[in-house]
Design a protein around this motif. Structure first.
Motif, PDB file in Angstrom:
ATOM      1  N   VAL B 122       0.994  -1.077   0.027  1.00  0.00           N
ATOM      2  CA  VAL B 122       0.012  -0.554   0.485  1.00  0.00           C
ATOM      3  C   VAL B 122      -0.010   1.580  -0.141  1.00  0.00           C
ATOM      4  CG1 VAL B 122      -2.108   1.729   1.384  1.00  0.00           C
ATOM      5  CG2 VAL B 122      -1.655  -1.378   1.432  1.00  0.00           C
ATOM      6  N   SER B 123       2.013   0.985   0.454  1.00  0.00           N
ATOM      7  CA  SER B 123       2.788   2.172   0.958  1.00  0.00           C
ATOM      8  C   SER B 123       3.303   2.830  -0.188  1.00  0.00           C
ATOM      9  CB  SER B 123       3.839   2.102   1.886  1.00  0.00           C
ATOM     10  OG  SER B 123       3.849   1.578   2.918  1.00  0.00           O
ATOM     11  N   ILE B 124       3.869   1.642  -1.105  1.00  0.00           N
ATOM     12  CA  ILE B 124       4.648   1.833  -2.292  1.00  0.00           C
ATOM     13  C   ILE B 124       3.855   2.314  -3.247  1.00  0.00           C
ATOM     14  CG2 ILE B 124       5.567   0.653  -4.349  1.00  0.00           C
ATOM     15  CD1 ILE B 124       7.114  -1.192  -1.798  1.00  0.00           C
ATOM     16  N   LEU B 125       2.243   1.751  -3.308  1.00  0.00           N
ATOM     17  CA  LEU B 125       1.719   1.851  -4.558  1.00  0.00           C
ATOM     18  C   LEU B 125       0.744   4.045  -4.092  1.00  0.00           C
ATOM     19  CD1 LEU B 125      -0.467  -0.822  -5.460  1.00  0.00           C
ATOM     20  CD2 LEU B 125       2.020   0.626  -6.473  1.00  0.00           C
ATOM     21  N   TYR B 237       9.941  -2.989  -8.123  1.00  0.00           N
ATOM     22  CA  TYR B 237       9.131  -3.757  -9.183  1.00  0.00           C
ATOM     23  C   TYR B 237       7.593  -2.741  -9.726  1.00  0.00           C
ATOM     24  CZ  TYR B 237       5.605  -6.655 -11.726  1.00  0.00           C
ATOM     25  OH  TYR B 237       4.734  -7.640 -12.655  1.00  0.00           O
ATOM     26  N   LEU B 238       7.145  -2.400  -8.253  1.00  0.00           N
ATOM     27  CA  LEU B 238       5.894  -2.092  -8.235  1.00  0.00           C
ATOM     28  C   LEU B 238       6.285  -0.594  -7.879  1.00  0.00           C
ATOM     29  CD1 LEU B 238       4.131  -2.611  -4.695  1.00  0.00           C
ATOM     30  CD2 LEU B 238       3.680  -3.615  -7.127  1.00  0.00           C
ATOM     31  N   GLN B 242       6.658  -2.945 -12.796  1.00  0.00           N
ATOM     32  CA  GLN B 242       5.267  -3.652 -12.883  1.00  0.00           C
ATOM     33  C   GLN B 242       4.232  -3.469 -13.774  1.00  0.00           C
ATOM     34  OE1 GLN B 242       2.148  -1.818 -10.244  1.00  0.00           O
ATOM     35  NE2 GLN B 242       1.476  -3.998 -10.153  1.00  0.00           N
ATOM     36  N   ALA B 243       3.838  -4.997 -14.543  1.00  0.00           N
ATOM     37  CA  ALA B 243       3.859  -5.121 -15.456  1.00  0.00           C
ATOM     38  C   ALA B 243       1.799  -4.515 -15.989  1.00  0.00           C
ATOM     39  CB  ALA B 243       3.098  -7.186 -15.540  1.00  0.00           C
ATOM     40  N   THR B 256      14.535  -8.589  -9.904  1.00  0.00           N
ATOM     41  CA  THR B 256      13.873  -7.498 -10.591  1.00  0.00           C
ATOM     42  C   THR B 256      13.746  -7.890 -11.984  1.00  0.00           C
ATOM     43  OG1 THR B 256      14.741  -5.728 -11.214  1.00  0.00           O
ATOM     44  CG2 THR B 256      13.031  -6.377  -9.836  1.00  0.00           C
ATOM     45  N   TYR B 257      15.094  -8.467 -12.106  1.00  0.00           N
ATOM     46  CA  TYR B 257      15.777  -8.947 -13.140  1.00  0.00           C
ATOM     47  C   TYR B 257      15.420 -10.528 -13.600  1.00  0.00           C
ATOM     48  CZ  TYR B 257      19.401  -9.470 -17.772  1.00  0.00           C
ATOM     49  OH  TYR B 257      19.904  -9.466 -18.236  1.00  0.00           O
TER      50      TYR B 257
END
Lengths: 403, 297
Positions: B122-125, B237-238, B242-243, B256-257
């Motif tokens: 949640v924090s990251i987003l 990633y996020l 992120q895809a 991530t790689y």
């Protein structure tokens, strides 16, 4: 006392671990009890439950919502004590599950005559290596949506050239003529298809027509420059819902929030690419029911009865009315209420041009590869040829690494 | 002698359930991953996989190409920078919290723990959409107020690295502040009083008393944080990879790689081999660090 407490706590922890095993469909239930996993919204499942209570009253059907359904199936798909009997999901994972050996073909479980009325696109989507693995229920596809407050119905672009002109005239000062998730594979596939290209063919060859993909990327870039730098769903969605973007390409899932936001929503056919004369052809996702091998072999009659009930047009009509789904069964569109639903009819029309998402296992890696290619070209400003070559090399590496 | 044996048996018996749980949750997954890495478990051999020896390891070495090497270097830089800033900021904040007669000390401590209480995802987003988003983010709103052009904060490698580092700092600081605060409180006040009588200034007291005294206490926390940062996935990633929400940045950590170049293949044998190699890399770093720590003692 402390010792007793310690022993009790240790036992409680072990019991909690043991309880993680759980129990699901398969051999845990009787022959007329079926467990169906799904990840759908409540309205869809309610419509299914109500319908099946009438159409197949002797079956005891339990719907279980799973948020990471595909991962769970990978773990327990061949374990009858933990796996469901059937599951409802989009068609694009059929290849993965068929290759894993957990899916049963449904050809012998459903009457061929019941499939005759299905839209051909939905049956194509449900077929993997010439075998039908899914009974299609409904499908989703992207639509061209516009805000009638800013884009008048007579100025809706019929071609991509008109769309570009509209964007040039209406973009700036925090406003956008048109927005889309321009650097994600699911959305940009429509542009690639509009140039006659594809992300992967049925044999697992990535980008079979390199020229078409490069042409699409170069042409699409003109539009991307008039869109925001962010490509993710929330930004694009919010711009449209807040009235800062006149038009977008989005899925039917956007419609309820657009209506809630008070937007006078218009839905139009996808614009045609001037250079090729072909429309932007989005991917379609066919949602349907899949049967696991154990259930097909051990609960054959119950599964047959369920599939026969779900092949009836009546459930398609119920789903369309309950949550705006576009039914897979062509006969549903004869229903007067369905015929009046602008959204459902728009999806029905788009089904003529939509391309089912590839259902081969190799597509799993192509989402990332294509996303990287689009990001390199659209967001990092890298050369199209070099980016394409890098993406093709990555695709080949990843596809060979799958085996 | 007999009672000693009995005591040993008892201690193993009492710690048995905990050891069993640790074995199940930590050791078993590692061993199972090592086993899977020796098989051909993939989509085409999901349930009928067989042992293929070291084939996956040989193939995995091809993933360790120039892209992996630059990701490894970026990860080392990311870990070093994060640790440096975490230690300095946590030390300053913990020192401020330990000022004598500080009012509302508990309130400050509670506020500083907030980032820890929120789920990381949640924090990251929230940072991504609330602060860095080019359309709605706070940073660009400030830029607009200042008459400056809006920026895409997560689009280039350097700015994405800085943004990811800031978010990681925000998430990791509460732990380091808590440990540092505890370490500072454990120092006997009489050392400082003697140093003051000897005329030592703040810098001298910090260098000669505070740092040597807190070093052994914070060492385990530093080791834990180094590895949490080294194998960081969520933040990078996020925020950037992120895809469906990529930003254009090429900044990758090794995880991530590896995710983009192996884990998405559904080839569990191959992905497990890569995981084991990364695991061995981490263990090697850990052993080196711990040996150095022991040598210093």
């Amino acid at each position: 006392m402390k010792r007793c407490l310690s022993i009790l706590l240790a036992l409680a922890m072990l019991l909690a671990l043991a309880a993680c095993g759980g129990e699901s469909g398969g051999d845990a239930a009787g022959a007329d009890e079926l467990v169906i996993w799904h990840d759908k919204e409540d309205a869809v499942i309610q419509a299914l439950q109500d319908y099946l209570a009438q159409a197949a009253p002797e079956l005891k059907i339990t719907f279980e919502k799973k948020t990471s359904l595909t991962d769970s199936l990978k773990l327990v798909g061949n374990d009858p004590s933990a796996a469901p009997d059937l599951f409802i999901f989009a068609h694009d994972k059929i290849g993965v599950f068929a290759e894993m050996g957990i899916l049963s073909p449904i050809g012998g479980l459903v009457d061929a005559a019941a499939l005759e009325d299905m839209l051909p696109m939905t049956l194509d989507a449900a077929t993997y290596k010439d075998t039908l693995y899914q009974l299609p229920l409904y499908f989703e596809t992207l639509l061209f949506m516009y805000n009638q407050r800013y884009m008048l119905p007579d100025s809706v672009p019929a071609t991509t050239g008109e769309l570009l002109s509209y964007m040039q005239a209406n973009t700036g000062r925090g406003r956008y003529g048109f927005v889309e998730q321009h650097s994600t594979a699911y959305y940009s596939a429509a542009w690639i298809h509009g140039f006659g290209g594809s992300i992967i063919d049925e044999n697992g060859t990535p980008f079979p027509d390199a020229g078409a993909v490069k042409d699409a990327l170069a042409y699409h870039l003109k539009f991307v420059r008039l869109m925001p730098g962010e490509t993710e769903y929330n930004t694009v969605n919010t711009l449209f819902l807040e009235g800062k973007a006149d038009a977008t390409i989005g899925g039917p899932w956007m419609v309820p929030s657009a209506r809630e936001a008070g937007i006078k929503l218009g839905i139009a056919p996808m614009p045609t690419v001037d250079a090729t004369g072909m429309p932007l052809a989005p991917y379609s996702g066919v949602q349907g029911i899949h049967v696991l091998k154990f259930a097909a072999e051990n609960k054959t009659e119950a599964v047959k009865e369920l599939l026969a009930a779900l092949a009836d047009p009546a459930i398609g009509v119920s789903l369309a009315l309950a949550s705006g789904c576009a039914p897979a069964n062509e006969k549903c569109y004869d229903d007067p209420q369905v015929a009046e639903d602008e959204l459902v009819q728009a999806m029905r029309a788009t089904a003529e041009i939509a391309v089912p998402m590839p259902n081969i296992p190799e597509m799993d890696v192509m989402w990332t590869v294509t996303g990287n290619l689009l990001t390199d070209v659209n967001l990092s400003g890298k050369d199209i040829d070099a980016s394409f070559d890098a993406a093709l090399a990555q695709a080949n590496d990843l596809i060979s690494a799958m085996k | 002698m007999k009672s000693r044996k009995r005591a040993t048996l008892y201690s193993y018996a009492w710690s048995g359930p905990s050891l069993l749980l640790i074995g199940l949750m930590v050791v078993f997954p590692i061993l199972y991953t090592a086993y899977i890495s020796l098989t051909n478990m993939n989509v085409y051999h999901w349930f009928d996989f067989t042992i293929v020896g070291l084939d996956n390891y040989i193939r995995a070495l091809f993933v360790f190409d120039s892209g992996f090497l630059s990701a490894l270097l970026a990860t080392i830089l990311w870990t070093a920078m994060s640790m440096l800033f975490q230690l300095v900021i946590a030390f300053v904040l913990a020192s401020l919290l330990n000022i004598q007669k500080l009012r509302f000390r508990k309130l400050y401590k509670t506020v500083l723990m907030f980032p820890w209480a929120m789920p990381g995802y949640v924090s990251i987003l929230l940072w991504k959409t609330g602060i860095f988003n080019s359309q709605f983010g706070l940073l660009n709103q400030w830029m607009e107020k200042l008459g400056l052009a809006a920026a895409r904060w997560l689009a280039s490698d350097v700015s994405a690295f800085i943004c990811c580092s800031i978010v990681n700092l925000w998430l990791a600081l509460p732990f380091m502040i808590m440990i540092m605060d505890g370490a500072l409180q454990s120092i006997d006040r009489s050392y400082y009083e003697s140093a003051l009588l000897d005329g030592a200034n703040w810098l001298e007291r910090t260098r000669s008393i505070t740092v040597p005294a807190i070093r052994p206490i914070i060492a385990p926390a530093v080791i834990i944080t180094i590895f949490t940062t080294f194998k960081q996935f969520d933040v990078v990633y996020l925020l950037t990879q992120q895809a469906g929400a990529k930003t254009g940045s090429g900044f990758h950590t090794i995880l991530t790689y590896a995710y983009e170049n192996a884990f998405i293949t559904n080839n569990y044998g191959y992905s497990s081999a890569i995981s084991i190699i990364i695991f061995v890399l981490l263990i090697a770093f850990s052993a080196r660090y711990q040996l150095r720590e022991e040598g210093d003692r």
